[in-house]
Design a protein around this motif. Structure first.
Motif, PDB file in Angstrom:
ATOM      1  N   THR A 119       0.842  -1.195   0.000  1.00  0.00           N
ATOM      2  CA  THR A 119       0.000   0.000   0.000  1.00  0.00           C
ATOM      3  C   THR A 119       0.877   1.245   0.000  1.00  0.00           C
ATOM      4  OG1 THR A 119      -0.092   0.054   2.429  1.00  0.00           O
ATOM      5  CG2 THR A 119      -1.787  -1.213   1.291  1.00  0.00           C
ATOM      6  N   PRO A 120       0.361   2.376  -0.465  1.00  0.00           N
ATOM      7  CA  PRO A 120       1.166   3.607  -0.456  1.00  0.00           C
ATOM      8  C   PRO A 120       1.556   4.009   0.958  1.00  0.00           C
ATOM      9  CG  PRO A 120      -0.776   3.860  -1.850  1.00  0.00           C
ATOM     10  CD  PRO A 120      -0.963   2.583  -1.082  1.00  0.00           C
ATOM     11  N   ASN A 121       2.691   4.680   1.094  1.00  0.00           N
ATOM     12  CA  ASN A 121       3.142   5.167   2.394  1.00  0.00           C
ATOM     13  C   ASN A 121       2.394   6.449   2.729  1.00  0.00           C
ATOM     14  OD1 ASN A 121       4.580   5.537   4.772  1.00  0.00           O
ATOM     15  ND2 ASN A 121       6.273   6.589   3.746  1.00  0.00           N
ATOM     16  N   ILE A 122       1.140   6.267   3.083  1.00  0.00           N
ATOM     17  CA  ILE A 122       0.284   7.406   3.417  1.00  0.00           C
ATOM     18  C   ILE A 122      -0.779   6.922   4.398  1.00  0.00           C
ATOM     19  CG2 ILE A 122      -1.329   7.020   1.509  1.00  0.00           C
ATOM     20  CD1 ILE A 122      -1.479  10.084   1.222  1.00  0.00           C
ATOM     21  N   GLY A 123      -1.085   7.761   5.357  1.00  0.00           N
ATOM     22  CA  GLY A 123      -2.092   7.390   6.344  1.00  0.00           C
ATOM     23  C   GLY A 123      -1.583   6.433   7.398  1.00  0.00           C
ATOM     24  N   ARG A 124      -0.241   6.304   7.498  1.00  0.00           N
ATOM     25  CA  ARG A 124       0.386   5.467   8.516  1.00  0.00           C
ATOM     26  C   ARG A 124      -0.268   4.076   8.536  1.00  0.00           C
ATOM     27  NH1 ARG A 124       3.516   8.935  12.075  1.00  0.00           N
ATOM     28  NH2 ARG A 124       4.467  10.366  10.587  1.00  0.00           N
ATOM     29  N   ASP A 125      -0.616   3.593   9.721  1.00  0.00           N
ATOM     30  CA  ASP A 125      -1.248   2.274   9.844  1.00  0.00           C
ATOM     31  C   ASP A 125      -2.758   2.330   9.667  1.00  0.00           C
ATOM     32  OD1 ASP A 125      -0.689   3.699  12.477  1.00  0.00           O
ATOM     33  OD2 ASP A 125      -2.275   2.323  13.105  1.00  0.00           O
ATOM     34  N   ILE A 126      -3.336   3.545   9.723  1.00  0.00           N
ATOM     35  CA  ILE A 126      -4.790   3.700   9.733  1.00  0.00           C
ATOM     36  C   ILE A 126      -5.413   3.556   8.348  1.00  0.00           C
ATOM     37  CG2 ILE A 126      -6.698   5.231  10.327  1.00  0.00           C
ATOM     38  CD1 ILE A 126      -5.180   4.220  12.755  1.00  0.00           C
ATOM     39  N   ALA A 127      -4.843   4.218   7.346  1.00  0.00           N
ATOM     40  CA  ALA A 127      -5.403   4.133   5.998  1.00  0.00           C
ATOM     41  C   ALA A 127      -5.430   2.697   5.467  1.00  0.00           C
ATOM     42  CB  ALA A 127      -4.642   5.058   5.046  1.00  0.00           C
ATOM     43  N   PRO A 128      -4.355   1.918   5.620  1.00  0.00           N
ATOM     44  CA  PRO A 128      -4.429   0.525   5.154  1.00  0.00           C
ATOM     45  C   PRO A 128      -5.539  -0.276   5.821  1.00  0.00           C
ATOM     46  CG  PRO A 128      -2.147   1.157   5.517  1.00  0.00           C
ATOM     47  CD  PRO A 128      -2.992   2.271   6.083  1.00  0.00           C
ATOM     48  N   LEU A 129      -5.796  -0.025   7.100  1.00  0.00           N
ATOM     49  CA  LEU A 129      -6.869  -0.732   7.800  1.00  0.00           C
ATOM     50  C   LEU A 129      -8.230  -0.380   7.217  1.00  0.00           C
ATOM     51  CD1 LEU A 129      -8.124  -2.343  10.205  1.00  0.00           C
ATOM     52  CD2 LEU A 129      -8.028  -0.195  11.508  1.00  0.00           C
ATOM     53  N   LEU A 130      -8.533   0.913   7.107  1.00  0.00           N
ATOM     54  CA  LEU A 130      -9.867   1.364   6.723  1.00  0.00           C
ATOM     55  C   LEU A 130     -10.108   1.375   5.224  1.00  0.00           C
ATOM     56  CD1 LEU A 130     -10.358   4.346   9.217  1.00  0.00           C
ATOM     57  CD2 LEU A 130     -11.132   1.970   9.454  1.00  0.00           C
ATOM     58  N   ILE A 131      -9.033   1.333   4.429  1.00  0.00           N
ATOM     59  CA  ILE A 131      -9.180   1.400   2.974  1.00  0.00           C
ATOM     60  C   ILE A 131      -8.730   0.100   2.311  1.00  0.00           C
ATOM     61  CG2 ILE A 131      -8.506   2.634   0.879  1.00  0.00           C
ATOM     62  CD1 ILE A 131      -8.082   5.134   2.643  1.00  0.00           C
ATOM     63  N   SER A 132      -7.468  -0.237   2.456  1.00  0.00           N
ATOM     64  CA  SER A 132      -6.895  -1.360   1.697  1.00  0.00           C
ATOM     65  C   SER A 132      -7.461  -2.718   2.117  1.00  0.00           C
ATOM     66  CB  SER A 132      -5.372  -1.361   1.846  1.00  0.00           C
ATOM     67  OG  SER A 132      -4.825  -0.132   1.417  1.00  0.00           O
ATOM     68  N   TRP A 133      -7.713  -2.900   3.417  1.00  0.00           N
ATOM     69  CA  TRP A 133      -8.188  -4.182   3.910  1.00  0.00           C
ATOM     70  C   TRP A 133      -9.641  -4.132   4.365  1.00  0.00           C
ATOM     71  CZ3 TRP A 133      -6.031  -8.469   2.626  1.00  0.00           C
ATOM     72  CH2 TRP A 133      -4.641  -8.591   2.489  1.00  0.00           C
ATOM     73  N   LYS A 134     -10.353  -3.095   3.998  1.00  0.00           N
ATOM     74  CA  LYS A 134     -11.735  -2.913   4.466  1.00  0.00           C
ATOM     75  C   LYS A 134     -12.613  -4.124   4.179  1.00  0.00           C
ATOM     76  CE  LYS A 134     -15.883  -0.256   3.298  1.00  0.00           C
ATOM     77  NZ  LYS A 134     -16.423   0.891   2.536  1.00  0.00           N
ATOM     78  N   GLU A 135     -12.632  -4.582   2.949  1.00  0.00           N
ATOM     79  CA  GLU A 135     -13.548  -5.662   2.576  1.00  0.00           C
ATOM     80  C   GLU A 135     -13.254  -6.946   3.336  1.00  0.00           C
ATOM     81  OE1 GLU A 135     -16.167  -5.181   0.730  1.00  0.00           O
ATOM     82  OE2 GLU A 135     -15.591  -3.081   0.460  1.00  0.00           O
ATOM     83  N   GLU A 136     -11.986  -7.228   3.535  1.00  0.00           N
ATOM     84  CA  GLU A 136     -11.616  -8.469   4.215  1.00  0.00           C
ATOM     85  C   GLU A 136     -11.879  -8.401   5.720  1.00  0.00           C
ATOM     86  OE1 GLU A 136      -9.234  -8.174   0.434  1.00  0.00           O
ATOM     87  OE2 GLU A 136      -9.793  -6.806   2.069  1.00  0.00           O
TER      88      GLU A 136
END
Length: 314
Positions: free
Chosen positions: A107-124
């Motif tokens: 994932t892009p280096n943006i939003g620290r640990d929070i963006a990947p949780l709420l965006i990248s892995w949301k569906e899973e």
């Protein structure tokens, strides 16, 4: 709190214009013995899968987490990291440790640990009833205290088998919200709005809730926690995009990840969910001089409105 005694005292912290738990005094023996009765409150759940989202930026800290989460059975690991090279190293480490069920996304280096949780892995993540959030936290702005803070977060969230078992059981109940680590002593006075009140207010408004500056505030400082997924669904459903997060480098406060960190607690409380602070007993960092320190690991129910306020001595 209704007719029950307060399990955690609350203060009006004039220094930060915030009402928050009086973390600094720790749980008293009386309160902790009383709260141990929560073990009988809900029936034990079956050992259903628990999702663990782990964001890996600092590779040298990753194996500390892989060793710690061995206490959590039937886990499904979702890893986010910012480079292909790190992803390959992570896969190699997890395979060598015979981790049975894991997936990795770059994932892009943006939003620290929070963006990947709420965006990248949301569906899973939202397919699970329960999930854990953790990351390779370094906190260089706190110098040597940063390592102590990380150790405390890992202990309360992952490594401590008693706390993991109780978190899993209590969060199975539909009335539950989150389980957050008791803040390490040196962090206690800083668990307030910081520079984030306006951003928090706007995020909560978008989720259908209003807050005031003197609203009661607890949250998982450091962004390690267990959660009942349903309790945080509104955050997942906000439709946040990576463009909503500030580009790196960002400072230690006043940015979107810091506002969302506070919303984890605000949202659970605003929907009247029962949330808990995980007290690691003898392993509570920097509380050694607190004479009434409770020595056993336990979960302590966080207060809910109406709140009896004890004014801060500062």
């Amino acid at each position: 709190m209704n007719s029950q005694k307060a399990h955690i005292k609350v203060i009006a912290d004039k220094k930060s214009n915030c009402i928050r738990p009086y973390w600094e005094i720790g749980p008293t023996t009386t309160n902790s013995k009383e709260i141990l009765s929560v073990q009988d409150k809900f029936a034990s759940p079956e050992d259903e899968p628990v999702a663990i989202h782990c964001h890996v930026f600092h590779m040298e800290l990753f194996e500390e987490l892989t060793d710690a989460w061995k206490s959590i059975h039937n886990r499904v690991i979702f890893i986010s990291t910012d480079t292909i090279l790190k992803a390959k190293l992570i896969e190699k480490i997890l395979s060598a440790k015979c981790e049975p069920n894991f997936s990795i996304k770059v994932t892009p280096n943006i939003g620290r640990d929070i963006a990947p949780l709420l965006i990248s892995w949301k569906e899973e993540i939202t397919k699970f009833d329960l999930f854990i959030h953790c990351h390779t936290k370094k906190s260089p702005h706190f110098s040597s205290s940063g390592k102590l803070w990380r150790s405390s977060l890992v202990e309360a969230t992952l490594r401590n088998k008693v706390l993991s078992s109780e978190s899993r059981r209590l969060l199975k109940h539909s009335a539950s919200g989150i389980v957050m680590p008791w803040p390490i002593y040196f962090m206690c006075p800083y668990t307030n709005w910081g520079k984030n009140y306006l951003s928090c207010s706007e995020l909560m408004r978008r989720m259908g809730h209003s807050i005031k500056e003197d609203s009661f505030l607890y949250y998982p400082a450091g962004s390690f926690f267990w959660a009942r997924t349903e309790a945080l669904k509104p955050l997942f459903n906000l439709g946040l995009k990576q463009s909503d997060f500030e580009p790196e480098p960002i400072t230690y406060d006043g940015h979107m990840p810091h506002a969302i960190e506070r919303c984890f607690g605000l949202l659970a409380m605003s929907t009247n969910k029962i949330s808990y602070a995980a007290w690691p007993g003898d392993n509570a960092k920097d509380f050694s001089s607190y004479r009434n320190k409770f020595n056993k690991s336990c979960l302590i129910e966080l207060p809910r409105a109406p709140i009896e306020v004890v004014f801060s001595p500062w």
